[in-house]
Design a protein around this motif. Structure first.
Motif, mmCIF file in Angstrom:
data_model
loop_
_atom_site.group_PDB
_atom_site.id
_atom_site.type_symbol
_atom_site.label_atom_id
_atom_site.label_comp_id
_atom_site.label_asym_id
_atom_site.label_seq_id
_atom_site.Cartn_x
_atom_site.Cartn_y
_atom_site.Cartn_z
ATOM 1 N N GLY A 266 0.797 -1.208 0.000
ATOM 2 C CA GLY A 266 0.000 0.000 0.000
ATOM 3 C C GLY A 266 0.837 1.269 0.000
ATOM 4 N N PRO A 267 0.218 2.402 0.377
ATOM 5 C CA PRO A 267 0.922 3.698 0.374
ATOM 6 C C PRO A 267 1.999 3.737 1.451
ATOM 7 N N LYS A 268 2.998 4.617 1.234
ATOM 8 C CA LYS A 268 4.095 4.741 2.185
ATOM 9 C C LYS A 268 3.671 5.583 3.386
ATOM 10 N N TRP A 269 4.509 5.484 4.418
ATOM 11 C CA TRP A 269 4.304 6.323 5.596
ATOM 12 C C TRP A 269 4.396 7.785 5.170
ATOM 13 N N GLY A 270 3.462 8.606 5.612
ATOM 14 C CA GLY A 270 3.463 10.005 5.221
ATOM 15 C C GLY A 270 2.571 10.841 6.102
ATOM 16 N N PRO A 271 2.182 12.027 5.638
ATOM 17 C CA PRO A 271 1.318 12.913 6.441
ATOM 18 C C PRO A 271 -0.009 12.275 6.818
ATOM 19 N N THR A 272 -0.538 11.404 5.955
ATOM 20 C CA THR A 272 -1.810 10.749 6.297
ATOM 21 C C THR A 272 -1.647 9.857 7.520
ATOM 22 N N THR A 273 -0.483 9.176 7.640
ATOM 23 C CA THR A 273 -0.232 8.341 8.811
ATOM 24 C C THR A 273 -0.204 9.181 10.080
ATOM 25 N N VAL A 274 0.448 10.331 10.017
ATOM 26 C CA VAL A 274 0.530 11.209 11.190
ATOM 27 C C VAL A 274 -0.847 11.790 11.518
ATOM 28 N N ALA A 275 -1.638 12.119 10.484
ATOM 29 C CA ALA A 275 -2.983 12.647 10.727
ATOM 30 C C ALA A 275 -3.863 11.609 11.418
ATOM 31 N N ILE A 276 -3.756 10.357 11.008
ATOM 32 C CA ILE A 276 -4.522 9.287 11.674
ATOM 33 C C ILE A 276 -4.042 9.119 13.106
ATOM 34 N N ARG B 233 -9.932 1.564 2.779
ATOM 35 C CA ARG B 233 -8.714 0.805 2.544
ATOM 36 C C ARG B 233 -7.469 1.611 2.946
ATOM 37 N N THR B 234 -7.489 2.933 2.716
ATOM 38 C CA THR B 234 -6.369 3.776 3.113
ATOM 39 C C THR B 234 -6.192 3.773 4.625
ATOM 40 N N VAL B 235 -7.299 3.847 5.366
ATOM 41 C CA VAL B 235 -7.218 3.790 6.825
ATOM 42 C C VAL B 235 -6.598 2.476 7.273
ATOM 43 N N GLN B 236 -6.997 1.374 6.665
ATOM 44 C CA GLN B 236 -6.451 0.071 7.040
ATOM 45 C C GLN B 236 -4.949 0.000 6.777
ATOM 46 N N TYR B 237 -4.508 0.558 5.649
ATOM 47 C CA TYR B 237 -3.074 0.547 5.339
ATOM 48 C C TYR B 237 -2.270 1.313 6.393
ATOM 49 N N HIS B 238 -2.730 2.512 6.769
ATOM 50 C CA HIS B 238 -1.946 3.335 7.688
ATOM 51 C C HIS B 238 -2.040 2.833 9.128
ATOM 52 N N LEU B 239 -3.128 2.188 9.511
ATOM 53 C CA LEU B 239 -3.165 1.519 10.811
ATOM 54 C C LEU B 239 -2.158 0.383 10.853
ATOM 55 N N ALA B 240 -1.999 -0.313 9.733
ATOM 56 C CA ALA B 240 -0.984 -1.368 9.660
ATOM 57 C C ALA B 240 0.422 -0.783 9.807
ATOM 58 N N HIS B 241 0.658 0.438 9.270
ATOM 59 C CA HIS B 241 1.948 1.098 9.445
ATOM 60 C C HIS B 241 2.214 1.379 10.918
ATOM 61 N N LEU B 242 1.227 1.899 11.630
ATOM 62 C CA LEU B 242 1.408 2.219 13.042
ATOM 63 C C LEU B 242 1.674 0.968 13.872
ATOM 64 N N ARG B 243 1.047 -0.149 13.506
ATOM 65 C CA ARG B 243 1.319 -1.398 14.235
ATOM 66 C C ARG B 243 2.705 -1.932 13.909
ATOM 67 N N ALA B 244 3.068 -1.909 12.608
ATOM 68 C CA ALA B 244 4.374 -2.433 12.216
ATOM 69 C C ALA B 244 5.511 -1.570 12.741
ATOM 70 N N ALA B 245 5.273 -0.294 13.026
ATOM 71 C CA ALA B 245 6.295 0.577 13.591
ATOM 72 C C ALA B 245 6.381 0.463 15.106
ATOM 73 N N GLY B 246 5.562 -0.390 15.720
ATOM 74 C CA GLY B 246 5.606 -0.581 17.160
ATOM 75 C C GLY B 246 4.906 0.486 17.949
#
Length: 439
Positions: free
Chosen positions: A46-56, A82-95
C-alpha cells in the motif's frame, strides 16, 4: 538499524515497547518514527508512511479510549476505508500500536472496533537514551516508566515536543472560484466595470459589430453536468458479480467481493451476465459446499473456451433454445399426466377444478339465454367468455394453488388463453414449481 514489528509481536502481551503515559509523549514517538527513517516498510504494502499516517495518529491520540473505528476515521479524515487500514498497519508495524482485542468486520455480523494500546517502541528509548524502570516487579514489562534521558537526547526530544504540538490539517481545495476572479477582472451585477483602467482608453474592447452579432460569450455560462466516471477493471468485476447474484438463484446469498474475484477473468474478457448464465447452464453441476466453490468450478477456463464474442453469442442462443424446449417438455408432461390420471389427485386442485366448471356453466347458461344456442364446455374456456370479476376470481384461486393452472393446460386449453387469464407471472411460477421429468 531498520526495524519492523512482525504480526505476532503486535499484541499487548508480546510487545517489547512500553505503554505511553499520555498522548503527548506518544505523538513524540510518532514524529520520531516519521523523521528517523528507521521504519522498514513492507515492500508493495500500500501507500508509504506520510502525512496521512501522522494525521490518523493525531485522531487516535485525541481518543480517551484507544478504540478507533475505521468508519469514524474515514468520516473524520475524508479518506477511503482501505487507506485507513493501510496506515493503521503502518502504526502497528512501527511498534506504536498494539492490539488488546481485535475487532470483527464480517458481513452479516455485528461489527466491533479493535481496542489498541498506544505504545512507545524500545528503539525510541534506545536512540534518545531514555532510562526506564519497572516499579512493580510482578507487573508486565510493558508497564515500565521513564525516569531520565541522556544529555544528547534532550535537544531531540525538544524538537519532537514542538512537532507534537502542531496539528497536520488536510488541505482544502477552493471551489466555486469564478474564472473572472482568477484573472483579476471584477464586475458588478449590472455588468458595469469597476476596473481602475478607463474603458474609453482600453485598446482591447471589442467592436460594436461583434457585440451586436451575439458572438460574445455569456458572463454566466451554463454549468455542464459532470461526465459519468468510466468504470475501471475492478469496478467491472464487481458489477458483473452483483448482476450474477441478483439473477442466479443459488448465488443469492454469496459474498460480492468473493464472486468478483472468481469472475475476474471473464469480466476482464468482456462477458455479460447473460453470457455467464448461458455458460453455467451448459456446464456440469458439481457438488460443492459453497455456491462460490460451485461457481469457480464451473467457470474454470471459461474465458479460454468462449474466447470470442461470436462464440458467446452462439452459447446464449443455444441456452435460449434449450430453455424453450425444456418449457415445452414440462407442459407436455403435465398434460400427459393429466390425461393418464383422468382426475386431479390433489383434493384442493379438484375443488378448484369444480369451481372452474361451475363458473363456465354459469356462462353457458347466460350465452344460451341470449342467443338460444348451446355451446360445448370447451368452447367457453377463453378469456372473452369470462367477466372481469370471474377472471379476478380465477387468478385468486391460481395464487392459492398453482395446480389449477396446470389443470387448465392439461385440459387442452390454449396456452396463450391461459396466460391471458392468469398472467405470465403466475403461469411461469406454476411451470417452475411443477414436478418436471428428467430429460
Amino acid at each position: 538499524m531498520a526495524f519492523r514489528v512482525i504480526e505476532p509481536e503486535q499484541w499487548i502481551d508480546t510487545t517489547t515497547g512500553r505503554i505511553a503515559p499520555e498522548a503527548y509523549s506518544w505523538m513524540q514517538a510518532v514524529h520520531w518514527i516519521a523523521g528517523c527513517g528507521l521504519y522498514d516498510q513492507e515492500p508493495g504494502h500500500g501507500p508509504k508512511w506520510g502525512p496521512t499516517t501522522v494525521a490518523i495518529a493525531q485522531e487516535i491520540a485525541a481518543l480517551t479510549e484507544c478504540r478507533p473505528s475505521i468508519d469514524y476515521l474515514v468520516r473524520k479524515l475524508g479518506i477511503s476505508e482501505r487507506t485507513v487500514q493501510y496506515h493503521l498497519a503502518h502504526l502497528r508495524a512501527a511498534g506504536l500500536l498494539v492490539y488488546r482485542s481485535k475487532g470483527t468486520r464480517l458481513a452479516g455480523r455485528v461489527r466491533l472496533a479493535s481496542v489498541y494500546e498506544r505504545v512507545i517502541p524500545v528503539q525510541f528509548d534506545e536512540a534518545l537514551g531514555i532510562r526506564t524502570v519497572l516499579r512493580d516487579e510482578t507487573a508486565p514489562a510493558y508497564t515500565r516508566t521513564a525516569v531520565g534521558i541522556a544529555e544528547a537526547g534532550r535537544s531531540v526530544i525538544g524538537d519532537l515536543a514542538r512537532k507534537a504540538t502542531r496539528k497536520i490539517r488536510k488541505k482544502r481545495t477552493k471551489r466555486g472560484v469564478e474564472k473572472s476572479a482568477v484573472s483579476g477582472a471584477r464586475c458588478t451585477p449590472m455588468q458595469v466595470g469597476t476596473s481602475t483602467v478607463s474603458t474609453t482608453a482600453s485598446p482591447t474592447l471589442p467592436s460594436e459589430k461583434n457585440l451586436a452579432s451575439g458572438k460574445k460569450s455569456s458572463p454566466t455560462p451554463k454549468q455542464q453536468k459532470p461526465k459519468a466516471r468510466k468504470i475501471n477493471q475492478v469496478g467491472r468485476r464487481y458489477q458483473l458479480a452483483r448482476e450474477l447474484i441478483a439473477s442466479v438463484p443459488w448465488l443469492s446469498k454469496a459474498s460480492t467481493p468473493r464472486i468478483a474475484w472468481i469472475v475476474r477473468h471473464i469480466a476482464d474478457a468482456g462477458w455479460t451476465a447473460t453470457e455467464t448464465q448461458a455458460f453455467l447452464s451448459l456446464a456440469d453441476t458439481p457438488k460443492a459446499r459453497r455456491p462460490s466453490g460451485m461457481l469457480a468450478h464451473r467457470l474454470k477456463g471459461a474465458h479460454l473456451l468462449w474466447s470470442t464474442p461470436a462464440q458467446r453469442a452462439g452459447g446464449v442462443e443455444a441456452w435460449h433454445l434449450a430453455e424453450e424446449q425444456r418449457r415445452k417438455h414440462r407442459i407436455a408432461a403435465v398434460r400427459a399426466e393429466r390425461d393418464t390420471a383422468g382426475e386431479v389427485t390433489h383434493a384442493k386442485s379438484a375443488h378448484v377444478a369444480r369451481e372452474w366448471d361451475a363458473a363456465v356453466a354459469k356462462n353457458l347458461e347466460m350465452v344460451g339465454a341470449d342467443d338460444g344456442t348451446c355451446h360445448g364446455l370447451e368452447d367457453l374456456r377463453t378469456p372473452d367468455d369470462l367477466t372481469r370479476e370471474e377472471v379476478q376470481k380465477q387468478r385468486a384461486w391460481a395464487q392459492q394453488d398453482p395446480e389449477f393452472i396446470l389443470a387448465a393446460l392439461a385440459s387442452g386449453m390454449d396456452e396463450r388463453d391461459v396466460r391471458r387469464i392468469y398472467t405470465n407471472h403466475l403461469v411461469d411460477l406454476a411451470l417452475r414449481t411443477s414436478p418436471s421429468p428428467a430429460f
